[in-house]
Design an enzyme around this catalytic site. Structure first.
Site, PDB file in Angstrom:
ATOM      1  N   LYS A 223     -26.401 -39.497 -14.250  1.00  0.00           N
ATOM      2  CA  LYS A 223     -27.859 -39.340 -13.426  1.00  0.00           C
ATOM      3  C   LYS A 223     -28.151 -40.528 -13.051  1.00  0.00           C
ATOM      4  O   LYS A 223     -27.745 -41.806 -13.503  1.00  0.00           O
ATOM      5  CB  LYS A 223     -28.636 -38.421 -14.124  1.00  0.00           C
ATOM      6  N   ARG A 258     -24.962 -31.330 -21.773  1.00  0.00           N
ATOM      7  CA  ARG A 258     -24.091 -31.024 -20.288  1.00  0.00           C
ATOM      8  C   ARG A 258     -23.625 -32.063 -19.745  1.00  0.00           C
ATOM      9  O   ARG A 258     -24.406 -33.194 -19.336  1.00  0.00           O
ATOM     10  CB  ARG A 258     -25.390 -30.491 -19.696  1.00  0.00           C
TER      11      ARG A 258
HETATM   12  C1  7PM Z   1     -27.467 -33.301  -7.777  1.00  0.00           C
HETATM   13  C2  7PM Z   1     -28.373 -33.991  -8.313  1.00  0.00           C
HETATM   14  C3  7PM Z   1     -26.603 -32.330  -8.117  1.00  0.00           C
HETATM   15  C4  7PM Z   1     -28.481 -33.302  -9.661  1.00  0.00           C
HETATM   16  C5  7PM Z   1     -26.751 -32.072  -9.390  1.00  0.00           C
HETATM   17  C6  7PM Z   1     -27.925 -32.536 -10.123  1.00  0.00           C
HETATM   18  C7  7PM Z   1     -29.303 -30.303 -15.261  1.00  0.00           C
HETATM   19  C8  7PM Z   1     -29.321 -28.955 -14.955  1.00  0.00           C
HETATM   20  C9  7PM Z   1     -28.657 -30.056 -13.154  1.00  0.00           C
HETATM   21  C10 7PM Z   1     -30.063 -30.365 -16.600  1.00  0.00           C
HETATM   22  C11 7PM Z   1     -30.021 -28.246 -17.175  1.00  0.00           C
HETATM   23  C12 7PM Z   1     -26.996 -32.600 -12.290  1.00  0.00           C
HETATM   24  C13 7PM Z   1     -27.972 -32.018 -11.598  1.00  0.00           C
HETATM   25  N1  7PM Z   1     -28.989 -30.871 -14.112  1.00  0.00           N
HETATM   26  N2  7PM Z   1     -29.637 -27.933 -15.952  1.00  0.00           N
HETATM   27  N3  7PM Z   1     -28.663 -28.789 -13.763  1.00  0.00           N
HETATM   28  N4  7PM Z   1     -30.290 -29.530 -17.328  1.00  0.00           N
HETATM   29  N5  7PM Z   1     -30.459 -27.518 -18.218  1.00  0.00           N
HETATM   30  O1  7PM Z   1     -26.989 -33.962 -12.404  1.00  0.00           O
HETATM   31  O2  7PM Z   1     -30.441 -31.798 -16.761  1.00  0.00           O
HETATM   32  O3  7PM Z   1     -26.054 -32.136 -12.820  1.00  0.00           O
HETATM   33  S1  7PM Z   1     -28.131 -30.134 -11.873  1.00  0.00           S
END
Ligand code: 7PM
Length: 279
Positions: A223, A258
């Site tokens: 991130k 995750r």
């Molecule tokens: C672009 C930017 C694509 C951010 C995907 C993302 C989380 C999640 C995501 C989290 C839970 C990523 C995010 N982040 N579900 N889904 N917790 N529970 O970086 O932090 O994967 S999507």
């Protein structure tokens, strides 16, 4: 672990954090060689994550990237359901569905998904009622605002208290809707309507959430908070930072981590647990 034994109680009782491997099914994620090639690539990726030690695969087809456009329920189902069916027919790994739409959750659970992961914490119309019909773990994540605009000047007076209060309210809404408390998992939502200072405070005070008596899921893999601290704009350069935060999340009693990079994370978690369990 296998998909039939997966449960909220298993998450609560695990001695070491479970590793949730990310399977992103947005159109840009696998090379565009048609549906068959995409399915093969997705399966390959899942098998790799299983071999690397993943405990659960998080399947998502809705981009929650800051500024991203919304996708229809039909489109999201087309991305996600055939892949969940394939994972279920080829492996016994527990699967979670990363979605905020009750229609997608239902189709995924009926196709054999074992958990719901909702960045919107079941606030969509019909989501509470839908999940209450299934005895599966559900992750409630905090987000300030909506994905399209959430990174436009997020504000908190006291980020830890506000996120904690939100999660407590959503836990109560779930319980009132008939969802078992032991199926609830909570997540402060790193990067979802938060500036760097907010993300760092939430991480430092992760232990504040243990008071809510629900297992904690942490998602910081690759991130932008890592890019900001390290001053690297490229996502490909965030592996070591992601692993460092996974070790810290383990130290701070997270139940689920995750991640994109399963093998590197599994090693960090094992070392962290060895130190934790020393005399
Ligand atoms: C672009 C930017 C694509 C951010 C995907 C993302 C989380 C999640 C995501 C989290 C839970 C990523 C995010 N982040 N579900 N889904 N917790 N529970 O970086 O932090 O994967 S999507």
């Amino acid at each position: 672990m296998n998909s039939t034994s997966f449960s909220g109680t298993l998450i609560r009782q695990a001695l070491s954090p479970l590793i949730m491997g990310i399977l992103n099914l947005t159109p840009d994620s696998f090379s565009d060689g048609g549906l068959f090639v995409k399915k093969e690539q997705a399966l390959q990726h899942v098998l790799e994550m299983i071999a690397a030690g993943a405990d659960i695969i998080d399947v998502g087809g809705e981009s929650t990237r800051p500024g991203a456009a919304e996708v229809s329920e039909e489109e999201e189902c087309q991305r996600v359901i055939p892949i969940i069916e394939m994972i279920r027919s080829e492996t016994d790994i527990p699967v979670s569905v990363d979605s905020s739409k009750p229609g997608v959750m239902k189709a995924a659970l009926d196709a054999g998904a074992n958990m719901v992961n909702d960045v919107n914490a079941l606030r969509s119309e019909g989501a509470l009622e839908l999940v209450a019909n299934y005895d599966v773990p559900v992750c409630l994540m905090h987000m300030q605002g909506k994905p399209r605009t959430m990174q436009k000047d997020p504000h908190y007076d006291d980020v830890v208290t506000e996120v904690k209060d939100f999660l407590q309210q959503r836990m109560q809404a779930c319980i009132d809707a008939g969802i078992k408390k032991e199926n609830l998992v909570i997540d402060p939502g790193f990067g979802f309507g938060k500036k760097l200072e907010h993300n760092l405070s939430l991480f430092k005070h992760l232990d504040a959430f243990t008071e809510l008596d629900a297992p904690l899921l942490v998602g910081v893999s690759r991130k932008s908070m890592i890019g900001q601290v390290l001053d690297n704009a490229l996502v490909e350069e965030r592996l070591y930072g992601s692993v460092a935060l996974a070790a810290l999340a383990t130290w701070l009693n997270s139940a689920i981590i995750r991640v994109h990079d399963v093998k590197a994370t599994v090693d960090a978690v094992k070392l962290c647990m060895a130190v934790k369990q020393a005399e």
